[in-house]
Motif scaffolding. Structure first.
Motif, PDB file in Angstrom:
ATOM      1  N   LYS A   1      31.205  -3.015  43.273  1.00 30.05           N
ATOM      2  CA  LYS A   1      31.554  -1.597  43.247  1.00 30.05           C
ATOM      3  C   LYS A   1      31.903  -1.193  41.813  1.00 30.05           C
ATOM      4  CE  LYS A   1      34.622   1.877  45.299  1.00 30.05           C
ATOM      5  NZ  LYS A   1      35.744   2.121  46.214  1.00 30.05           N
ATOM      6  N   GLN A   2      31.061  -0.336  41.230  1.00 31.62           N
ATOM      7  CA  GLN A   2      31.246   0.052  39.840  1.00 31.62           C
ATOM      8  C   GLN A   2      32.444   0.982  39.674  1.00 31.62           C
ATOM      9  OE1 GLN A   2      27.536   1.211  37.773  1.00 31.62           O
ATOM     10  NE2 GLN A   2      26.440   0.497  39.586  1.00 31.62           N
ATOM     11  N   THR A   3      33.227   0.712  38.624  1.00 27.91           N
ATOM     12  CA  THR A   3      34.345   1.591  38.244  1.00 27.91           C
ATOM     13  C   THR A   3      33.980   2.217  36.911  1.00 27.91           C
ATOM     14  OG1 THR A   3      35.443  -0.378  37.341  1.00 27.91           O
ATOM     15  CG2 THR A   3      36.134   0.369  39.518  1.00 27.91           C
ATOM     16  N   TYR A   4      33.300   3.348  36.988  1.00 27.53           N
ATOM     17  CA  TYR A   4      32.710   3.989  35.817  1.00 27.53           C
ATOM     18  C   TYR A   4      33.748   4.304  34.744  1.00 27.53           C
ATOM     19  CZ  TYR A   4      30.335   7.643  33.106  1.00 27.53           C
ATOM     20  OH  TYR A   4      29.798   8.395  32.090  1.00 27.53           O
ATOM     21  N   GLY A   5      33.485   3.812  33.520  1.00 29.29           N
ATOM     22  CA  GLY A   5      34.323   4.155  32.383  1.00 29.29           C
ATOM     23  C   GLY A   5      35.611   3.385  32.267  1.00 29.29           C
ATOM     24  N   ALA A   6      35.764   2.272  33.005  1.00 34.12           N
ATOM     25  CA  ALA A   6      37.000   1.487  32.922  1.00 34.12           C
ATOM     26  C   ALA A   6      37.188   0.953  31.502  1.00 34.12           C
ATOM     27  CB  ALA A   6      36.955   0.336  33.915  1.00 34.12           C
ATOM     28  N   TYR A   7      38.396   1.118  30.965  1.00 32.95           N
ATOM     29  CA  TYR A   7      38.717   0.665  29.605  1.00 32.95           C
ATOM     30  C   TYR A   7      39.264  -0.752  29.721  1.00 32.95           C
ATOM     31  CZ  TYR A   7      40.731   0.903  24.862  1.00 32.95           C
ATOM     32  OH  TYR A   7      41.058   0.674  23.552  1.00 32.95           O
ATOM     33  N   ILE A   8      38.512  -1.735  29.194  1.00 32.66           N
ATOM     34  CA  ILE A   8      38.819  -3.126  29.500  1.00 32.66           C
ATOM     35  C   ILE A   8      38.851  -4.005  28.254  1.00 32.66           C
ATOM     36  CG2 ILE A   8      37.638  -2.859  31.711  1.00 32.66           C
ATOM     37  CD1 ILE A   8      35.445  -4.773  30.462  1.00 32.66           C
ATOM     38  N   THR A   9      39.430  -5.192  28.434  1.00 35.34           N
ATOM     39  CA  THR A   9      39.286  -6.291  27.485  1.00 35.34           C
ATOM     40  C   THR A   9      38.968  -7.524  28.304  1.00 35.34           C
ATOM     41  OG1 THR A   9      40.324  -7.540  25.691  1.00 35.34           O
ATOM     42  CG2 THR A   9      41.756  -6.846  27.481  1.00 35.34           C
ATOM     43  N   VAL A  10      38.020  -8.345  27.819  1.00 36.49           N
ATOM     44  CA  VAL A  10      37.578  -9.516  28.577  1.00 36.49           C
ATOM     45  C   VAL A  10      37.119 -10.590  27.595  1.00 36.49           C
ATOM     46  CG1 VAL A  10      35.209  -8.631  28.824  1.00 36.49           C
ATOM     47  CG2 VAL A  10      36.103 -10.272  30.488  1.00 36.49           C
ATOM     48  N   SER A  11      37.300 -11.846  27.974  1.00 34.09           N
ATOM     49  CA  SER A  11      36.972 -12.967  27.092  1.00 34.09           C
ATOM     50  C   SER A  11      35.908 -13.848  27.720  1.00 34.09           C
ATOM     51  CB  SER A  11      38.223 -13.795  26.806  1.00 34.09           C
ATOM     52  OG  SER A  11      39.217 -13.017  26.183  1.00 34.09           O
ATOM     53  N   GLY A  12      35.081 -14.480  26.850  1.00 33.29           N
ATOM     54  CA  GLY A  12      34.059 -15.385  27.347  1.00 33.29           C
ATOM     55  C   GLY A  12      33.219 -15.948  26.233  1.00 33.29           C
ATOM     56  N   SER A  13      32.188 -16.690  26.615  1.00 32.24           N
ATOM     57  CA  SER A  13      31.272 -17.314  25.663  1.00 32.24           C
ATOM     58  C   SER A  13      30.046 -16.429  25.476  1.00 32.24           C
ATOM     59  CB  SER A  13      30.853 -18.696  26.173  1.00 32.24           C
ATOM     60  OG  SER A  13      29.902 -19.279  25.305  1.00 32.24           O
TER      61      SER A  13
ATOM     62  N   THR B   1      36.681  -5.648  23.596  1.00 34.20           N
ATOM     63  CA  THR B   1      37.321  -4.465  24.170  1.00 34.20           C
ATOM     64  C   THR B   1      36.290  -3.351  24.222  1.00 34.20           C
ATOM     65  OG1 THR B   1      39.460  -5.097  23.234  1.00 34.20           O
ATOM     66  CG2 THR B   1      39.220  -2.822  23.946  1.00 34.20           C
ATOM     67  N   GLY B   2      36.291  -2.596  25.298  1.00 32.62           N
ATOM     68  CA  GLY B   2      35.347  -1.497  25.416  1.00 32.62           C
ATOM     69  C   GLY B   2      35.405  -0.843  26.774  1.00 32.62           C
ATOM     70  N   TYR B   3      34.332  -0.128  27.123  1.00 36.90           N
ATOM     71  CA  TYR B   3      34.281   0.652  28.355  1.00 36.90           C
ATOM     72  C   TYR B   3      33.140   0.158  29.242  1.00 36.90           C
ATOM     73  CZ  TYR B   3      37.391   3.853  25.906  1.00 36.90           C
ATOM     74  OH  TYR B   3      38.462   4.394  25.225  1.00 36.90           O
ATOM     75  N   ALA B   4      33.474  -0.279  30.459  1.00 36.68           N
ATOM     76  CA  ALA B   4      32.467  -0.695  31.431  1.00 36.68           C
ATOM     77  C   ALA B   4      31.824   0.562  32.011  1.00 36.68           C
ATOM     78  CB  ALA B   4      33.103  -1.534  32.529  1.00 36.68           C
ATOM     79  N   VAL B   5      30.524   0.705  31.797  1.00 35.00           N
ATOM     80  CA  VAL B   5      29.880   1.974  32.125  1.00 35.00           C
ATOM     81  C   VAL B   5      28.924   1.884  33.314  1.00 35.00           C
ATOM     82  CG1 VAL B   5      28.447   3.839  31.207  1.00 35.00           C
ATOM     83  CG2 VAL B   5      30.115   2.738  29.736  1.00 35.00           C
ATOM     84  N   TYR B   6      28.043   0.887  33.322  1.00 36.16           N
ATOM     85  CA  TYR B   6      27.103   0.807  34.442  1.00 36.16           C
ATOM     86  C   TYR B   6      26.602  -0.623  34.612  1.00 36.16           C
ATOM     87  CZ  TYR B   6      23.566   1.114  30.693  1.00 36.16           C
ATOM     88  OH  TYR B   6      22.833   0.899  29.566  1.00 36.16           O
ATOM     89  N   LEU B   7      25.899  -0.858  35.733  1.00 40.09           N
ATOM     90  CA  LEU B   7      25.366  -2.175  36.072  1.00 40.09           C
ATOM     91  C   LEU B   7      23.855  -2.141  35.925  1.00 40.09           C
ATOM     92  CD1 LEU B   7      26.497  -4.915  37.347  1.00 40.09           C
ATOM     93  CD2 LEU B   7      25.577  -4.042  39.505  1.00 40.09           C
ATOM     94  N   SER B   8      23.272  -3.237  35.405  1.00 41.84           N
ATOM     95  CA  SER B   8      21.820  -3.341  35.319  1.00 41.84           C
ATOM     96  C   SER B   8      21.394  -4.732  35.761  1.00 41.84           C
ATOM     97  CB  SER B   8      21.333  -3.072  33.887  1.00 41.84           C
ATOM     98  OG  SER B   8      21.843  -4.042  32.982  1.00 41.84           O
TER      99      SER B   8
END
Length: 398
Positions: free
Chosen positions: A162-174, A216-223
């Protein structure tokens, strides 16, 4: 004479009534005829419209709620910039301006813009297209107050559902880089991969494939059914952890049972010699062998190509136990069985008939769970048809 006086007496009330109807105080006829004009001018005071530089603008939430094709103007702050997009925000919401290959855009985060154009539907959400007019204003941009939310594998996978359009996030990974694709694999995420969508040049210069980053950024859509597209605003290298992009160096550790290690494939990874490709993650070695395949082994593509008849062996560097292996693939028609043909435990050969297989062409996942095998330390898979693998997730056993 009496007749003349009587005529004047009769005409006087009529004349008085005629004069009064030409604009006296409290004239109900005149007030009624002017009422519609007064009502139509009341809109500028509403919560969805305002006047900026003599142009009527609407809020972003109103733009998002409008019918696609409607021409509107919004007054907003730049929140993120990619090579092909601007993300704008005001106190009511966020909206994308698709620039496409439009050259010469110099807008930056914090700019105050006035954008006018016909709204276009993108995955059920309105955005501005390439024909929109963008005007940079010299006045202070609207304030957008929000708190960044730290994402883990749970939130990444939840976005796929379920997309949460425009969520302001920080996430870590490789991070794995293949051409223009910048994909961040988050440990433990089984459904989603974070895509640093259309990363701008200033941020591209700060990252390298195979290293770990906090973005850090904004999750906008799924592809592609699994790629969580983030319009990135900042990146920070994580130097305390180990790399997962094929680096054979670093300390070999024995992880806790149930934890996961993710290897994300990138083009030209590993060493290719006589149709045998070898590469490594933190704690596992991988060997892709042409074996019985009619197609030569390659490592030049953005997905790991596991051809029919070829074998792929995964082995712990220091005897680490494998509880399960998940292959995340890139295409439904390249999602196929590669059931284990051999497996080894600390006590010798294992009975691979006990391995549980799941082939999910909807979510592009092929998974294998090793149950009642006494701790598998190496396993060899044989592909029945071609797989194109984007990442491999290994869950540690006891």
């Amino acid at each position: 004479m009496k007749a003349r006086k009587l005529l004047v007496a009769l005409l006087t009330p009529v004349l008085a009534l005629t004069v009064a109807s030409c604009g006296g105080k409290g004239d109900s006829t005149t007030s009624s005829s002017q009422a519609p004009a007064t009502s139509s001018n009341a809109n500028p005071a509403s919560s969805t419209t305002s006047i900026t530089n003599n142009i009527e603008t609407i809020t972003i939430s109103a733009a998002l709620a409008s019918t696609a094709g409607t021409k509107v103007t919004v007054d907003a702050r730049v929140l993120a910039v990619t090579t092909q997009h601007l993300l704008l925000g005001d106190s009511t919401g966020k909206i994308v301006v698709f620039l496409g290959n439009r050259s010469g855009n110099t807008n930056k985060v914090g700019d105050h813009l006035q954008v006018t154009g016909a709204l276009e539907d993108r995955n059920g959400i309105n955005q501005f297209g390439t024909t929109a007019t963008i005007k940079t204003l010299t006045t202070a941009a609207p304030e957008v107050s929000e708190t960044v939310v730290e994402w883990t594998a749970t939130e990444v996978d939840a976005f796929v559902d379920k997309q949460t359009y425009g969520a302001y996030i920080t996430v870590s990974g490789s991070l794995a880089i293949s051409g223009n694709y910048y994909n961040l694999t988050v440990e433990g995420a089984s459904k989603g991969v974070v895509s640093l969508a259309y990363l701008n040049s200033s941020l591209r210069s700060k990252v390298s494939s195979g290293k770990s980053y906090k973005i850090t950024g904004y999750a906008v859509y799924l592809s592609g059914g699994k790629f969580v597209n983030v319009f990135t605003t900042a990146v920070e290298e994580i130097t305390s952890g180990g790399d997962t992009g094929g680096d054979t160096g670093g300390d070999v550790v024995t992880p806790v049972e149930g934890t996961k290690e993710t290897f994300t494939w990138a083009a030209d990874t590993g060493k290719l010699d006589s149709n045998v490709l070898t590469f490594s993650s933190d704690n596992f070695n991988f060997t892709l062998d042409k074996a019985g395949s009619n197609t030569d082994t390659v490592n030049k593509y953005k997905e790991l190509r596991f051809y029919a008849g070829a074998t792929l062996t995964i082995a712990g560097k220091a005897g680490q136990s494998i509880k399960s292996v998940v292959f995340n693939t890139a295409f439904a028609d390249k999602t196929a069985s590669c059931a284990p043909s051999a497996a080894t435990t600390k006590d010798g050969a294992a009975d691979v008939s006990k391995v549980k297989e799941t082939v999910d062409t909807t979510n592009l996942v092929v998974s294998y769970t090793f149950v009642d095998l006494g701790g598998v330390t190496s396993v060899t898979f044989t592909a029945s048809n071609q797989l194109r693998i984007s990442s491999i997730v290994i869950t540690y056993g006891e």
